[in-house]
Structure formats: C-alpha cells, structure tokens
Design a protein around this motif. Structure first.
Motif, PDB file in Angstrom:
ATOM      1  N   ALA A  39     -26.834  -2.630  10.644  1.00 48.76           N
ATOM      2  CA  ALA A  39     -25.683  -2.500  11.707  1.00 48.76           C
ATOM      3  C   ALA A  39     -26.179  -1.104  12.252  1.00 48.76           C
ATOM      4  O   ALA A  39     -27.172  -0.424  11.536  1.00 48.76           O
ATOM      5  N   PRO A  40     -25.696  -0.628  13.332  1.00 51.47           N
ATOM      6  CA  PRO A  40     -25.674  -1.149  14.177  1.00 51.47           C
ATOM      7  C   PRO A  40     -25.138  -2.696  14.312  1.00 51.47           C
ATOM      8  O   PRO A  40     -26.374  -2.752  14.714  1.00 51.47           O
ATOM      9  N   VAL A  41     -24.878  -3.590  15.421  1.00 52.53           N
ATOM     10  CA  VAL A  41     -25.518  -4.508  15.931  1.00 52.53           C
ATOM     11  C   VAL A  41     -26.274  -4.193  17.234  1.00 52.53           C
ATOM     12  O   VAL A  41     -25.198  -4.361  18.209  1.00 52.53           O
ATOM     13  N   VAL A  42     -27.245  -5.520  17.324  1.00 53.87           N
ATOM     14  CA  VAL A  42     -27.303  -5.671  18.527  1.00 53.87           C
ATOM     15  C   VAL A  42     -26.605  -6.953  18.887  1.00 53.87           C
ATOM     16  O   VAL A  42     -27.105  -8.490  18.402  1.00 53.87           O
ATOM     17  N   SER A  43     -25.912  -6.620  20.267  1.00 57.64           N
ATOM     18  CA  SER A  43     -25.342  -8.899  20.834  1.00 57.64           C
ATOM     19  C   SER A  43     -25.454  -8.727  21.796  1.00 57.64           C
ATOM     20  O   SER A  43     -26.172  -7.470  22.204  1.00 57.64           O
ATOM     21  N   VAL A  44     -25.245  -9.591  22.561  1.00 58.65           N
ATOM     22  CA  VAL A  44     -25.362  -9.842  24.307  1.00 58.65           C
ATOM     23  C   VAL A  44     -24.354 -10.647  24.799  1.00 58.65           C
ATOM     24  O   VAL A  44     -23.269 -11.331  23.729  1.00 58.65           O
ATOM     25  N   HIS A  45     -23.692 -10.792  25.799  1.00 64.34           N
ATOM     26  CA  HIS A  45     -22.063 -11.044  25.610  1.00 64.34           C
ATOM     27  C   HIS A  45     -23.223 -12.125  27.345  1.00 64.34           C
ATOM     28  O   HIS A  45     -23.694 -12.725  27.307  1.00 64.34           O
ATOM     29  N   ALA A  46     -21.976 -13.179  26.647  1.00 64.03           N
ATOM     30  CA  ALA A  46     -21.810 -14.249  27.120  1.00 64.03           C
ATOM     31  C   ALA A  46     -22.169 -14.156  28.750  1.00 64.03           C
ATOM     32  O   ALA A  46     -22.633 -15.186  28.754  1.00 64.03           O
ATOM     33  N   THR A  47     -22.586 -13.396  29.446  1.00 62.43           N
ATOM     34  CA  THR A  47     -22.899 -13.840  31.339  1.00 62.43           C
ATOM     35  C   THR A  47     -24.209 -12.696  30.870  1.00 62.43           C
ATOM     36  O   THR A  47     -24.149 -12.840  32.503  1.00 62.43           O
ATOM     37  N   SER A  48     -24.539 -12.380  30.262  1.00 57.67           N
ATOM     38  CA  SER A  48     -25.626 -11.701  29.991  1.00 57.67           C
ATOM     39  C   SER A  48     -26.560 -12.790  30.669  1.00 57.67           C
ATOM     40  O   SER A  48     -26.890 -13.663  30.061  1.00 57.67           O
ATOM     41  N   PRO A  49     -27.679 -12.132  31.343  1.00 56.38           N
ATOM     42  CA  PRO A  49     -29.036 -13.147  32.364  1.00 56.38           C
ATOM     43  C   PRO A  49     -29.487 -13.549  30.877  1.00 56.38           C
ATOM     44  O   PRO A  49     -30.143 -12.578  30.456  1.00 56.38           O
TER      45      PRO A  49
END
Length: 159
Positions: A39-49
């Motif tokens: 943590a903290p988490v590295v995440s991506v958004h659903a709209t990320s290329p």
C-alpha cells in the motif's frame, strides 16, 4: 484488500508472499493479508489507454493491476497477458482495421485506391493517394493500429 466502500486499499502480490516467507523463515501462520499487502495501491482506471497501463506495469514491475471505476472502486484486474492480447490479432482483422482507419482520413473513393495487405502483422499499403502530403500520415496511421508489427508504405501521389 478493499475498504468498506469498495475502494482498493492494498494488494498482496507474489513478491509480498515471497518476502514474507524469507522474513519469517517459513513460519507464516500468523500473517494476514493486511500484514502482507502493498500500500498505497497502484491502480488504473477502466478508461486508461493500454499504453498507459503497460507503462504503469513496467515502471512498477507489476504482473497485474487493479482496475477501478471513477469512484476508485474495484471493477477488475488487468494482467500482462491481457495487454498482449491486443497484439494477437489475425492478419485479416489487422487489414480490416487499417481499411477502417483509412476511411477516417481519406474520402471513400481515395481509400478504395489503396490496397491493404497483411502478413504476420506486417501491413503493406500500395496504390495511389490524391496528395503527397498524406504519405507520412498513412505510415503513422498504420503503425498506430494495435497489433501492427511493421508498415511498408508503397503509395504514390502526384507532386
């Protein structure tokens, strides 16, 4: 791990498990996910290329990343193999995609004057264009199609 509202607050990776195994000398009975997670988490958004997702994975040496929605709630996981699928398209599919992209920049009668061939992910364009200024655009257009390995632009245009 998820918070009560569905937000991702931590991830337990294979690397976390191996580090805990080394640290605890095999005695991992009392360890919890909360104690292991990164943590903290590295995440991506659903709209990320996909290129952005790949860069995030490469930068952090991650094999997979959580995918979150606009409220940062977990909606899925993206893996390296998911990213590679984009490049595993058939030649027919690649040629069709290139033809579609040609229609976005050329009039239909000009697009039909361009022959599109695909072999092992390599696209060859031949034929004529109405304007020489379009030649570099065609190469960029072809190379931008996900899954294209190489582009051979053999188009001619009046001076």
């Amino acid at each position: 791990m998820l918070a009560g509202d569905g937000r991702v607050v931590g991830v337990v990776s294979e690397a976390d498990l191996l580090a805990a195994e080394d640290r605890e000398k095999g005695n991992t009975d009392g360890l919890t996910a909360a104690g292991l997670m990164s943590a903290p988490v590295v995440s991506v958004h659903a709209t990320s290329p996909t290129a952005e997702v790949a860069r995030a994975m490469a930068r952090g040496h991650f094999k997979r990343l959580p995918v979150v929605d606009a409220e940062d709630c977990l909606i899925g996981i993206v893996s390296r193999s998911d990213l590679l699928k984009v490049h595993l398209r058939t030649d027919e599919d690649l040629a069709d995609q290139v033809r579609f992209e040609l229609l976005a920049v050329l009039k239909p009668e000009h697009a039909s004057a361009v022959d599109v061939r695909a072999e092992e992910g390599r696209i060859t364009l031949s034929g004529t264009l109405p304007d020489a200024s379009l030649l570099p655009v065609m190469e960029r257009l072809v190379r931008a199609v996900p899954g294209v390995v190489d582009a051979d632009v053999r188009l001619v245009a009046p001076d």
